[in-house]
Design an enzyme around this catalytic site. Structure first.
Site, PDB file in Angstrom:
ATOM      1  CD  GLU A  43      61.720  47.106  57.580  1.00  0.00           C
ATOM      2  OE1 GLU A  43      62.046  48.071  57.904  1.00  0.00           O
ATOM      3  OE2 GLU A  43      61.089  46.843  56.778  1.00  0.00           O
ATOM      4  CG  ASP A  92      61.376  51.539  58.971  1.00  0.00           C
ATOM      5  OD1 ASP A  92      62.034  51.915  58.062  1.00  0.00           O
ATOM      6  OD2 ASP A  92      60.899  50.450  58.970  1.00  0.00           O
ATOM      7  CG  ASP A 138      65.890  45.570  48.507  1.00  0.00           C
ATOM      8  OD1 ASP A 138      66.013  45.963  47.374  1.00  0.00           O
ATOM      9  OD2 ASP A 138      65.584  46.472  49.241  1.00  0.00           O
ATOM     10  CG  HIS A 178      63.777  50.039  55.574  1.00  0.00           C
ATOM     11  ND1 HIS A 178      62.306  50.146  55.574  1.00  0.00           N
ATOM     12  CD2 HIS A 178      63.929  50.639  54.092  1.00  0.00           C
ATOM     13  CE1 HIS A 178      61.799  50.458  54.577  1.00  0.00           C
ATOM     14  NE2 HIS A 178      62.755  50.536  53.535  1.00  0.00           N
TER      15      HIS A 178
END
Ligand code: GLP
Length: 252
Positions: free
Chosen positions: A143, A136, A67, A138
């Protein structure tokens, strides 16, 4: 899933480096997916050591990063380009033309993402994908709520991620780019082997949900339960909420 629990961050990093080394020795032109974040820094340090002291040869590997932030030029101090070159690539003998890191400044993001996917295919797919995990759940920048079949695309970052990454932007959440290009969950799942690293108490909840929870888009890493070769290397703190017993790394 193969869950390996190691004593601490250094043991986790060394164990992960062993998998990367084994792959490169077996397949010198391996396609390796790299990740950013603080977690893999120890792994990268160990790979640099293996290159310098033991001659581990990276000259033929092909790399694809997960990313990159939208809007950050490559030379921005917090871009993932800068991260990868500073923490790994400039210290090993990787061929720069074999390095792929998404470009967050392209005008046509959609066309670029398609090109990125095609490029991965052109090299025969990713042999080993290194992953960290967000608080979270991810992976990459996928996400909670990301389609479990998603491909490389633009994603808006969750509040937890903006908060967690503010530390790299002078503690100012408003300076963290709000969007990123990320390989999709589907893209990641096509890698032949997944190697996820997690360290510290703040990852324990996400690790528990990934390993022992239901498969859900609300915890994108939980899709790894469907992968035939998913390896999680944890330190004791990250593993502290797991209820079942898993392989313990007896080498530490
Ligand atoms: C970032 C990256 C992820 C990384 C995660 C955890 O947002 N996009 O690839 O795994 O956050 O980062 P850290 O290892 O610093 O906890």
């Amino acid at each position: 899933m193969r869950v390996i629990i190691t004593k601490d961050y250094d043991a986790m990093s060394r164990r992960a480096a062993g998998f990367v080394r084994e792959l490169i020795e077996r397949k010198p032109d391996a396609v390796i997916g790299f990740a950013t974040g603080s977690t893999p820094i120890g792994l990268y340090r160990e790979l640099i050591r293996m290159h310098r002291e033991e001659g581990l040869d990276f000259s033929k590997i092909v790399t694809f990063n997960l990313d990159e932030y939208i809007g950050l030029p490559k030379d921005h101090p917090e871009s993932y380009h800068t991260f990868m070159w500073e923490n790994l690539f400039k210290h090993i003998n990787v061929n720069p033309s074999n390095v792929h890191i998404p470009d967050g400044t392209v005008p046509d993001v959609e066309a670029y993402c398609e090109w990125y996917e095609e490029r991965i295919k052109k090299f025969g797919g990713i042999d080993l994908q290194i992953l960290g995990i967000g608080r979270d759940g991810h992976i990459g920048f996928n996400e909670p709520g990301s389609s479990l079949g998603s491909r490389t695309r633009i994603k808006t970052l969750a509040k937890e991620t903006l908060e967690d990454n503010a530390r790299f932007f002078g503690g100012d959440i408003n300076k963290v780019p709000k969007q990123a290009i990320t390989m999709g969950v589907g893209t990641i799942m096509e890698a032949k082997v997944l190697l996820l690293l997690a360290s510290g108490k703040k990852k324990a909840e996400a690790v528990k949900k990934t390993v022992e929870g239901p498969i859900t888009a609300m915890v994108p890493a939980s899709i790894m339960q469907l992968h035939p070769k998913a390896i999680l290397i944890l330190d004791q703190e990250a593993a502290s909420l797991l209820e079942r017993e898993y392989e313990y790394d007896s080498t530490v």
